[in-house]
Write a protein that holds these residues in place. Structure first.
Motif, PDB file in Angstrom:
ATOM      1  N   UNK A 195       0.872  -1.179  -0.041  1.00 24.72           N
ATOM      2  CA  UNK A 195      -0.032   0.049  -0.028  1.00 24.72           C
ATOM      3  C   UNK A 195       0.750   1.178   0.057  1.00 24.72           C
ATOM      4  N   UNK A 196       1.945   1.078   0.420  1.00 26.06           N
ATOM      5  CA  UNK A 196       2.777   2.242   0.864  1.00 26.06           C
ATOM      6  C   UNK A 196       3.715   2.606  -0.618  1.00 26.06           C
ATOM      7  N   UNK A 197       3.853   1.480  -1.351  1.00 25.90           N
ATOM      8  CA  UNK A 197       4.401   1.692  -2.444  1.00 25.90           C
ATOM      9  C   UNK A 197       3.452   2.039  -3.682  1.00 25.90           C
ATOM     10  N   UNK A 198       2.039   1.713  -3.546  1.00 29.40           N
ATOM     11  CA  UNK A 198       1.072   2.231  -4.385  1.00 29.40           C
ATOM     12  C   UNK A 198       0.748   3.606  -4.061  1.00 29.40           C
ATOM     13  N   UNK A 199       0.782   4.079  -2.519  1.00 30.00           N
ATOM     14  CA  UNK A 199       0.448   5.308  -2.471  1.00 30.00           C
ATOM     15  C   UNK A 199       1.716   6.327  -2.945  1.00 30.00           C
ATOM     16  N   UNK A 200       2.755   5.964  -2.675  1.00 28.31           N
ATOM     17  CA  UNK A 200       3.899   6.732  -3.584  1.00 28.31           C
ATOM     18  C   UNK A 200       3.655   6.940  -4.956  1.00 28.31           C
ATOM     19  N   UNK A 201       3.244   5.810  -5.575  1.00 24.34           N
ATOM     20  CA  UNK A 201       3.228   5.731  -7.017  1.00 24.34           C
ATOM     21  C   UNK A 201       1.979   6.652  -7.431  1.00 24.34           C
ATOM     22  N   UNK A 202       0.841   6.871  -6.896  1.00 27.51           N
ATOM     23  CA  UNK A 202      -0.309   7.609  -7.207  1.00 27.51           C
ATOM     24  C   UNK A 202       0.244   8.801  -6.710  1.00 27.51           C
ATOM     25  N   UNK A 203       0.742   9.196  -5.812  1.00 27.69           N
ATOM     26  CA  UNK A 203       1.038  10.845  -5.468  1.00 27.69           C
ATOM     27  C   UNK A 203       1.875  11.173  -6.655  1.00 27.69           C
ATOM     28  N   UNK A 204       2.897  10.477  -6.846  1.00 29.38           N
ATOM     29  CA  UNK A 204       3.764  10.943  -8.363  1.00 29.38           C
ATOM     30  C   UNK A 204       3.192  11.110  -9.346  1.00 29.38           C
ATOM     31  N   UNK A 205       2.015  10.310  -9.784  1.00 30.21           N
ATOM     32  CA  UNK A 205       1.316  10.286 -10.880  1.00 30.21           C
ATOM     33  C   UNK A 205       0.276  11.356 -10.894  1.00 30.21           C
ATOM     34  N   UNK A 206      -0.188  11.838  -9.773  1.00 30.23           N
ATOM     35  CA  UNK A 206      -1.240  12.938  -9.359  1.00 30.23           C
ATOM     36  C   UNK A 206      -2.436  12.284  -9.764  1.00 30.23           C
ATOM     37  N   UNK A 207      -2.651  10.809  -9.642  1.00 30.16           N
ATOM     38  CA  UNK A 207      -3.972  10.282 -10.146  1.00 30.16           C
ATOM     39  C   UNK A 207      -4.653   9.473  -8.614  1.00 30.16           C
ATOM     40  N   UNK A 208      -5.955   9.272  -9.045  1.00 25.00           N
ATOM     41  CA  UNK A 208      -6.598   8.655  -7.777  1.00 25.00           C
ATOM     42  C   UNK A 208      -6.376   7.225  -7.826  1.00 25.00           C
ATOM     43  N   UNK A 209      -6.693   6.692  -6.517  1.00 23.19           N
ATOM     44  CA  UNK A 209      -6.414   5.257  -6.422  1.00 23.19           C
ATOM     45  C   UNK A 209      -7.307   4.486  -5.598  1.00 23.19           C
TER      46      UNK A 209
END
Ligand code: GCO
Length: 281
Positions: free
Chosen positions: A151-165
């Motif tokens: 979940x942490x890795x996913x969150x960092x990835x979504x933050x970086x891409x600026x998209x929802x998840x």
């Protein structure tokens, strides 16, 4: 203009400009076209049923499990039934230290993940006074710590891409109550529910919804020894008003709801799909 009203207007406009509001009103609110879902334990049982359900609603899916062979078989099935793109990742997420790297590789290959389904899980059963710490740690690591790391890795990835998840954690009736001999499993699932709530509260600001599904007793490999025990089988049937074991496909609709735009205002919840188990005294 009163502040509350102003804020309301802004929200609507934002939704309009992203096309999101309009889509929700006019299109199929369960549509997952253009989304990619990553499913741990997607090779069989509940994970495979959820992978098929998301794919049949338009998502491309990436499935993770330890065994390559089972992954390939599952991928063939998903492709045959849905014609979506399927990636297979034979990884052991019990290697928690490697999860960050695993995730990077998955992103490189899939070009982005919008939905994370944490389904891989294990159990040990036996008297708790005899439970060894090695077994306890194994269950907690896979069922709870690996979920946090992914979940942490996913969150960092979504933050970086600026998209929802969307994150969906597969819980259990044991998010709610205990059964003797399952201390490690029940503790991991109780923890998983609180992790779900914490992440929902904390990551709403990143537009990441975090929810759990609480399956009742489902006929899978995990419960095979229980189904083979006649007394246990009768106990399950007597406790389940719908009077049968659940099928992995019984969880499909809830997963699609929580993964799609239809679930945009649902976060921090657990939805029990248990044939009525928790409703009955
Ligand atoms: C057990 C089972 C349960 C079920 C399920 C119930 O030992 O009683 O494994 O944990 O699998 O999770 O919701």
């Amino acid at each position: 203009m009163p502040l509350a009203y102003k804020r309301y207007k802004t929200t609507l406009t934002e939704h309009h400009s992203s096309g999101h509001y309009i889509n929700q009103m006019k299109g199929n609110i369960f549509d997952l076209c253009g989304k990619t879902a990553l499913i741990t334990g997607g090779n069989r049982g509940i994970g495979l049923a959820i992978a098929k359900a998301l794919a049949s609603h338009g998502a491309d899916v990436a499935i993770i499990a330890r065994t390559k062979q089972q992954l390939e078989t599952a991928a063939e099935q998903i492709k045959a039934e849905t014609d979506r793109k399927v990636w297979t990742f034979p990884l052991d997420i019990e290697n928690i230290d490697k999860i960050e790297n695993f995730f990077e590789d998955i992103i490189t290959e899939t070009k982005g993940v919008d939905i994370l389904i944490n389904c891989a899980g294990t159990t040990v059963r036996g008297p708790t006074e005899e439970l060894d710490l090695k077994s306890w740690n194994k269950v907690i690591e896979l069922n709870l710590t690996a979920v946090l790391a992914l979940s942490q890795a996913f969150c960092r990835h979504r933050k970086k891409s600026g998209k929802s998840g969307k994150i969906i954690n597969i819980g259990s009736l044991m998010c709610h109550g205990a059964r003797a001999t399952t201390a490690a499993y029940a503790s991991s699932k109780g923890g998983l529910l609180m992790l779900t709530k914490t992440l929902a509260v904390e990551w709403a600001k990143y537009n990441i919804n975090v929810n759990a599904i609480g399956p009742g007793y489902i006929a899978t490999d995990l419960t095979a020894p229980l189904r083979a025990d006649e007394d246990f089988n009768n106990w399950v049937l007597s406790k389940t008003p719908i009077s049968r074991w659940g099928r992995p496909e019984d969880l499909a609709g809830t997963a699609v709801l929580l993964a799609s735009g239809a679930g945009d205002f649902i976060t921090g919840q657990i939805i029990y799909v248990d044939g009525g188990w928790l409703a009955m005294l």
